[in-house]
Motif scaffolding. Structure first.
Motif, PDB file in Angstrom:
ATOM      1  N   ASN A   9       0.823  -1.208   0.000  1.00 46.07           N
ATOM      2  CA  ASN A   9       0.000   0.000   0.000  1.00 46.07           C
ATOM      3  C   ASN A   9       0.856   1.256   0.000  1.00 46.07           C
ATOM      4  N   ARG A  10       1.951   1.216   0.758  1.00 46.65           N
ATOM      5  CA  ARG A  10       2.841   2.379   0.792  1.00 46.65           C
ATOM      6  C   ARG A  10       3.490   2.615  -0.565  1.00 46.65           C
ATOM      7  N   GLU A  11       3.918   1.538  -1.217  1.00 38.06           N
ATOM      8  CA  GLU A  11       4.534   1.686  -2.532  1.00 38.06           C
ATOM      9  C   GLU A  11       3.522   2.195  -3.557  1.00 38.06           C
ATOM     10  N   LEU A  12       2.302   1.679  -3.509  1.00 34.52           N
ATOM     11  CA  LEU A  12       1.274   2.150  -4.431  1.00 34.52           C
ATOM     12  C   LEU A  12       0.943   3.615  -4.196  1.00 34.52           C
ATOM     13  N   LEU A  13       0.933   4.031  -2.916  1.00 33.34           N
ATOM     14  CA  LEU A  13       0.641   5.424  -2.600  1.00 33.34           C
ATOM     15  C   LEU A  13       1.718   6.351  -3.146  1.00 33.34           C
ATOM     16  N   TRP A  14       2.984   5.999  -2.911  1.00 40.14           N
ATOM     17  CA  TRP A  14       4.067   6.839  -3.401  1.00 40.14           C
ATOM     18  C   TRP A  14       4.148   6.815  -4.922  1.00 40.14           C
TER      19      TRP A  14
ATOM     20  N   ALA B 183       3.878  10.105  -7.168  1.00 42.36           N
ATOM     21  CA  ALA B 183       4.919  10.473  -8.133  1.00 42.36           C
ATOM     22  C   ALA B 183       4.323  10.699  -9.522  1.00 42.36           C
ATOM     23  N   GLU B 184       3.382   9.856  -9.931  1.00 42.34           N
ATOM     24  CA  GLU B 184       2.733  10.060 -11.223  1.00 42.34           C
ATOM     25  C   GLU B 184       1.935  11.364 -11.241  1.00 42.34           C
ATOM     26  N   PHE B 185       1.325  11.715 -10.112  1.00 41.43           N
ATOM     27  CA  PHE B 185       0.585  12.973 -10.041  1.00 41.43           C
ATOM     28  C   PHE B 185       1.519  14.169 -10.185  1.00 41.43           C
ATOM     29  N   LEU B 186       2.690  14.104  -9.546  1.00 41.02           N
ATOM     30  CA  LEU B 186       3.652  15.194  -9.675  1.00 41.02           C
ATOM     31  C   LEU B 186       4.188  15.291 -11.098  1.00 41.02           C
ATOM     32  N   ILE B 187       4.454  14.142 -11.728  1.00 42.48           N
ATOM     33  CA  ILE B 187       4.940  14.163 -13.106  1.00 42.48           C
ATOM     34  C   ILE B 187       3.902  14.793 -14.035  1.00 42.48           C
TER      35      ILE B 187
END
Length: 305
Positions: free
Chosen positions: A192-197, A201-205
């Motif tokens: 879950n933590r990896e999916l959240l980050w 990251a995709e949102f920032l990109i």
């Protein structure tokens, strides 16, 4: 007892994805072996293996079959995933390996079928005689029916999870675990933590290219370092003209945009071309006109210490 055996079979059933992964590993191994084998003839005459390519491939696959399925009851991909074949036609409830006839027919259906298809394709490729044309149509019809049967078998496999290939269904062999699988406790906190980050990251990109960083920096600098002065006064130009308001170096070809600050021509021109609504980073004045600095101020007043 019957229900207990059924529950044990369900818990030890091989996953569909594991059976498909084993097939993909087998294909990757065949490609690797063939590429390594062809490199041995790299220095020979070109096209040396082209004439006997189906026979050479059949010999290599037969060699692999001898030391995998025939001796260990499993392909290389199945051995990696702790899977092996079991005789589904045996009445015994315990594990029964495939019989010798099933292994031989497995070689005939897989290796012999591939060899026959490739050899018939090479044989009928440059033949235009009527008899060969009819034979080619018959071979294409058989190959099409086999592929259709493979497709139907695959759809049934996706529903029931047994017999991943048509050959396994015809011969009555299916995949089982070589060793009993222990129930694993999977923790989803790390996932879950990896999916959240990853999502962040995709949102920032996606978001960063939409932000005008230069304009935002200019707005923040105008808020943090407010300047006072009468716009257009020569004294103010003389004091602020010692450095470019963008690169903070001695201005090259100094120009103004209608305020008391001075810019390099290339700095302000490139910024204006990049952003039509460019404003002065010091005072926030919009670009009215790009005018060169007066030579008297540039040479005399600006250079006065």
């Amino acid at each position: 007892m019957a229900s207990r055996d059924e529950n044990a079979e369900r818990t030890n059933r091989v996953l569909r994805i594991s059976q498909l992964d084993a097939l993909e590993l087998n294909k990757a191994l065949e490609q690797l072996v063939w590429s390594q084998f062809t490199q041995c003839f790299h220095g020979f005459k070109p096209g040396l293996l082209a004439r006997f390519e189906p026979e050479v491939k059949a010999f290599l696959w037969l060699f692999l079959w001898r030391f995998t399925i025939y001796s260990k009851n499993a392909t290389v991909g199945q051995s990696v995933l702790n899977i092996q074949y079991q005789n589904d036609l045996s009445p015994n409830l315990s594990y029964q390996p495939p019989s010798r006839n099933q292994k031989l027919w497995y070689a005939v259906c897989t290796i012999g079928g591939k060899w026959l298809e490739e050899r018939c394709y090479d044989l009928f490729r440059n033949r235009h005689i009527a008899s060969f044309r009819k034979a080619k149509q018959c071979v294409n019809l058989v190959v099409g029916l086999l592929k259709l049967g493979g497709l139907i078998n695959f759809l049934i496999f996706l529903q029931r999870g047994k017999f991943a290939t048509l050959t396994e269904r015809l011969l009555g062999i299916h995949s089982v675990f070589h060793k009993p699988q222990s129930v694993r406790e999977v923790g989803f906190e790390y996932m879950n933590r990896e999916l959240l980050w990853h999502g962040f990251a995709e949102f920032l990109i996606f978001l960063l290219p939409l932000i005008n960083v230069q304009k935002l920096r200019a707005k923040l600098s105008s808020w943090c370092v407010p300047l006072t002065g009468v716009p257009g006064s020569d004294s103010t130009l003389a004091t602020s003209g010692r450095q470019c308001s963008l690169c903070e170096e001695w201005p090259t070809m100094p120009h103004t945009i209608g305020c008391e600050h001075v810019f390099c021509y290339y700095c302000v021109k490139s910024s204006f071309l990049f952003d039509v609504s460019f404003t002065c980073p010091k005072c926030g004045t919009e670009v009215h006109s790009l005018q060169p600095l007066k030579s008297g101020i540039e040479m005399a007043e600006v250079s006065v210490p």
